[in-house]
Design an enzyme around this catalytic site. Sequence first.
Site, PDB file in Angstrom:
ATOM      1  N   ARG A  11      -4.197  10.493   5.137  1.00 17.82           N
ATOM      2  CA  ARG A  11      -3.131  11.460   5.234  1.00 17.82           C
ATOM      3  C   ARG A  11      -2.218  11.457   4.002  1.00 17.82           C
ATOM      4  NH1 ARG A  11       0.372  13.984   8.675  1.00 17.82           N
ATOM      5  NH2 ARG A  11       2.429  13.544   7.896  1.00 17.82           N
ATOM      6  N   LYS A  37       0.844  -1.208   0.000  1.00 18.89           N
ATOM      7  CA  LYS A  37       0.000   0.000   0.000  1.00 18.89           C
ATOM      8  C   LYS A  37       0.874   1.252   0.000  1.00 18.89           C
ATOM      9  CE  LYS A  37      -1.561   1.568   4.124  1.00 18.89           C
ATOM     10  NZ  LYS A  37      -1.151   2.972   4.345  1.00 18.89           N
ATOM     11  N   ASN A  38       1.878   1.266   0.873  1.00 21.45           N
ATOM     12  CA  ASN A  38       2.670   2.494   1.016  1.00 21.45           C
ATOM     13  C   ASN A  38       3.544   2.787  -0.196  1.00 21.45           C
ATOM     14  OD1 ASN A  38       1.511   2.917   3.443  1.00 21.45           O
ATOM     15  ND2 ASN A  38       3.333   2.494   4.679  1.00 21.45           N
ATOM     16  N   CYS A  57      -4.105   8.601  10.378  1.00 17.64           N
ATOM     17  CA  CYS A  57      -3.991   7.834  11.615  1.00 17.64           C
ATOM     18  C   CYS A  57      -3.886   8.756  12.813  1.00 17.64           C
ATOM     19  CB  CYS A  57      -2.751   6.938  11.573  1.00 17.64           C
ATOM     20  SG  CYS A  57      -2.985   5.416  10.697  1.00 17.64           S
ATOM     21  N   ARG A  90      -7.985  -0.511   5.755  1.00 17.05           N
ATOM     22  CA  ARG A  90      -7.208   0.492   5.021  1.00 17.05           C
ATOM     23  C   ARG A  90      -5.911  -0.118   4.493  1.00 17.05           C
ATOM     24  NH1 ARG A  90      -5.514   5.253   8.347  1.00 17.05           N
ATOM     25  NH2 ARG A  90      -4.373   5.490   6.427  1.00 17.05           N
ATOM     26  N   ARG A 107       1.500  14.760  13.641  1.00 17.76           N
ATOM     27  CA  ARG A 107       2.086  14.335  12.356  1.00 17.76           C
ATOM     28  C   ARG A 107       2.143  15.541  11.440  1.00 17.76           C
ATOM     29  NH1 ARG A 107      -0.012   8.540  10.425  1.00 17.76           N
ATOM     30  NH2 ARG A 107       1.870   8.745   9.191  1.00 17.76           N
ATOM     31  N   PRO A 108       3.175  16.365  11.609  1.00 23.28           N
ATOM     32  CA  PRO A 108       3.260  17.603  10.834  1.00 23.28           C
ATOM     33  C   PRO A 108       3.585  17.353   9.355  1.00 23.28           C
ATOM     34  CG  PRO A 108       5.219  17.324  12.194  1.00 23.28           C
ATOM     35  CD  PRO A 108       4.317  16.168  12.511  1.00 23.28           C
ATOM     36  N   ILE A 109       3.439  18.415   8.549  1.00 25.30           N
ATOM     37  CA  ILE A 109       3.776  18.308   7.123  1.00 25.30           C
ATOM     38  C   ILE A 109       4.753  19.419   6.719  1.00 25.30           C
ATOM     39  CG2 ILE A 109       1.701  17.119   6.281  1.00 25.30           C
ATOM     40  CD1 ILE A 109       0.783  20.050   5.482  1.00 25.30           C
ATOM     41  N   ASP A 110       5.397  19.997   7.760  1.00 23.00           N
ATOM     42  CA  ASP A 110       6.293  21.127   7.498  1.00 23.00           C
ATOM     43  C   ASP A 110       7.399  20.785   6.490  1.00 23.00           C
ATOM     44  OD1 ASP A 110       7.054  19.415   9.666  1.00 23.00           O
ATOM     45  OD2 ASP A 110       8.719  20.766  10.096  1.00 23.00           O
ATOM     46  N   LEU A 111       7.886  19.547   6.506  1.00 20.28           N
ATOM     47  CA  LEU A 111       9.001  19.204   5.610  1.00 20.28           C
ATOM     48  C   LEU A 111       8.554  19.132   4.149  1.00 20.28           C
ATOM     49  CD1 LEU A 111      10.732  16.484   7.829  1.00 20.28           C
ATOM     50  CD2 LEU A 111      11.304  18.910   7.614  1.00 20.28           C
ATOM     51  N   ASP A 158       5.924   0.687  11.721  1.00 20.60           N
ATOM     52  CA  ASP A 158       4.673   0.031  11.338  1.00 20.60           C
ATOM     53  C   ASP A 158       4.598  -1.424  11.802  1.00 20.60           C
ATOM     54  OD1 ASP A 158       3.790   2.364  10.250  1.00 20.60           O
ATOM     55  OD2 ASP A 158       4.052   1.787   8.165  1.00 20.60           O
TER      56      ASP A 158
HETATM   57  C1  UD1 Z   1       5.086   6.809   6.063  1.00 14.16           C
HETATM   58  C2  UD1 Z   1       4.148   5.625   6.041  1.00 14.16           C
HETATM   59  C3  UD1 Z   1       3.757   5.219   7.454  1.00 14.16           C
HETATM   60  C4  UD1 Z   1       5.010   5.009   8.300  1.00 14.16           C
HETATM   61  C5  UD1 Z   1       5.936   6.208   8.217  1.00 14.16           C
HETATM   62  C6  UD1 Z   1       7.254   5.993   8.921  1.00 14.16           C
HETATM   63  C7  UD1 Z   1       2.940   5.924   3.981  1.00 14.16           C
HETATM   64  C8  UD1 Z   1       1.650   6.235   3.307  1.00 14.16           C
HETATM   65  N1  UD1 Z   1       2.958   5.972   5.302  1.00 14.16           N
HETATM   66  O1  UD1 Z   1       4.356   7.881   6.645  1.00 14.16           O
HETATM   67  O2  UD1 Z   1       3.001   4.014   7.373  1.00 14.16           O
HETATM   68  O3  UD1 Z   1       4.616   4.817   9.649  1.00 14.16           O
HETATM   69  O4  UD1 Z   1       6.239   6.513   6.843  1.00 14.16           O
HETATM   70  O5  UD1 Z   1       7.913   4.909   8.399  1.00 14.16           O
HETATM   71  O6  UD1 Z   1       3.924   5.589   3.335  1.00 14.16           O
HETATM   72  N2  UD1 Z   1       7.648  14.555   9.991  1.00 14.16           N
HETATM   73  C9  UD1 Z   1       7.786  15.897  10.268  1.00 14.16           C
HETATM   74  N3  UD1 Z   1       7.426  16.788   9.293  1.00 14.16           N
HETATM   75  C10 UD1 Z   1       6.969  16.391   8.079  1.00 14.16           C
HETATM   76  C11 UD1 Z   1       6.847  15.025   7.813  1.00 14.16           C
HETATM   77  C12 UD1 Z   1       7.203  14.118   8.792  1.00 14.16           C
HETATM   78  O7  UD1 Z   1       8.205  16.289  11.341  1.00 14.16           O
HETATM   79  O8  UD1 Z   1       6.679  17.255   7.249  1.00 14.16           O
HETATM   80  C13 UD1 Z   1       8.039  13.566  11.026  1.00 14.16           C
HETATM   81  C14 UD1 Z   1       6.881  12.690  11.461  1.00 14.16           C
HETATM   82  O9  UD1 Z   1       6.099  13.302  12.472  1.00 14.16           O
HETATM   83  C15 UD1 Z   1       7.603  11.458  11.922  1.00 14.16           C
HETATM   84  C16 UD1 Z   1       8.816  11.389  10.997  1.00 14.16           C
HETATM   85  O10 UD1 Z   1       8.951  12.667  10.418  1.00 14.16           O
HETATM   86  O11 UD1 Z   1       8.049  11.609  13.257  1.00 14.16           O
HETATM   87  C17 UD1 Z   1       8.725  10.380   9.895  1.00 14.16           C
HETATM   88  O12 UD1 Z   1       7.477  10.511   9.233  1.00 14.16           O
HETATM   89  P1  UD1 Z   1       7.325  10.207   7.689  1.00 14.16           P
HETATM   90  O13 UD1 Z   1       8.443   9.326   7.254  1.00 14.16           O
HETATM   91  O14 UD1 Z   1       7.115  11.468   6.963  1.00 14.16           O
HETATM   92  O15 UD1 Z   1       5.969   9.377   7.654  1.00 14.16           O
HETATM   93  P2  UD1 Z   1       4.913   9.356   6.508  1.00 14.16           P
HETATM   94  O16 UD1 Z   1       5.561   9.515   5.194  1.00 14.16           O
HETATM   95  O17 UD1 Z   1       3.772  10.248   6.850  1.00 14.16           O
END
Ligand code: UD1
Length: 424
Positions: free
Chosen positions: A93, A22-23, A117, A399, A122-126, A307
Amino acid sequence: MEKLVIQGKCRLSGTVKASGSKNSALPLMAASLLCSSGEMNLSRIPDLKDIRTFSKLLDYLGAETSYRENTLNISTAGIRSVQAPYELVKQMRASIYVLGPLLARFGHASVSLPGGCAFGPRPIDLHLMAMEKLGASISIDKGFIEARTTGARLKGAAIDFPITSVGATGNALMAAVLAKGRTTIQNAAVEPEIVTLCHFLNAMGADIHGTGTTSLEIEGVATLNATAFTNIFDRIEAATLLAAGAITGSSITVTDVDPSQLSAVLGKFEEAGCTIISDTDAITLQSPDTLIRTDVIANPYPLFPTDMQAQWIALMTQAEGASHVIDKIYHERFNHIPELNRLGAHIEIRHNEATVHGPGKLTGTKVMSTDLRASASLVLAGLVAEDVTEVLRIYHLDRGYERIEQKLNSLGAAIKRESYQEFA
Ligand code: UD1
């Protein structure tokens, strides 16, 4: 709603096939948006709720998708909207993955802030930082991320992620492949799902170097072509099935896998006393008489995946001694613990560290799914519990696990899916 009704204390045996990931499928679907003509042909796409939600999102944007027997065709020639609405994004997400491709192809994207989830912040700043580096202006307006390029195209840039993020690396890659000039990404994620995305983008005509390393180099191209592509196996599903074998004291084989992508997890199974026999595309797990306590720390790939953390905690309820589990990615991802304790497990959480005291007798009752992997841990616990365990709200499980009860039943489990009504 639906629930799984699990008759516990089963023994498993036999062979089961892993599904497609899925991922990995989700970013492949998003990357299809980069292509302005032709039809993508993606095979080994699992039949899952998240895949259907993402297809709906693509359809909403104006794509044409059709799905049959794990093959997804996507035509994105007719995209007429660059807005990902709240109603779809809140369900998943990973919808944030459309940001980079839409911005790169159309110079504008409007994406509702994501939900997903429910574990920890779970920020998206990056993701946004990467788009800004590539020359986009970003604002948040009425719950939407509004991203626009200043010129006609994004511009190649140096992106250095302060922490490893799978999603932000994927989004940056999908934006950079159509940017003008060279982009470098430092501290890129090296998860197999990102490696697969690089392979897919290159098959479309992108120019990405450094695949599989933390340092990626992308020469932007003007257009990309539709292609046929086979998705990778779902390493988390495969590991969850192996854990089902281990928790029930069984011997099972999971096929259609690449064992090299599961090295950390397989190493932990061995530390716990299991015998692992890896073939080129199959893994056999033989359980010991008594599982041995095994600590894990969840970290980015190639280390132990977050995971699999919930499933590991379920497994350790049956191991001799105290196991310690820390999640360095999602520090508070422990929603499964109160529910496992309701089944009779003895698990404590202190300072973001779980201590699992095993082995303990679990007894079936009703438990509630709170997120995808938490649900999987409850199913595992149900397999070993006395009497009947009912796992409620399995829409979370649906899911990310393709026909899990059918797969486990084919190995000898006794799991039924039933409808029920929740009290208001
Ligand atoms: C993906 C996987 C999820 C898995 C995760 C970590 C998918 C659809 N989901 O989620 O199943 O648990 O990788 O292996 O592939 N972070 C920030 N800012 C950001 C983005 C991330 O601070 O903009 C932090 C997150 O809070 C977390 C870390 O970075 O602590 C890693 O997250 P990330 O690898 O981005 O997870 P996802 O891609 O959302």
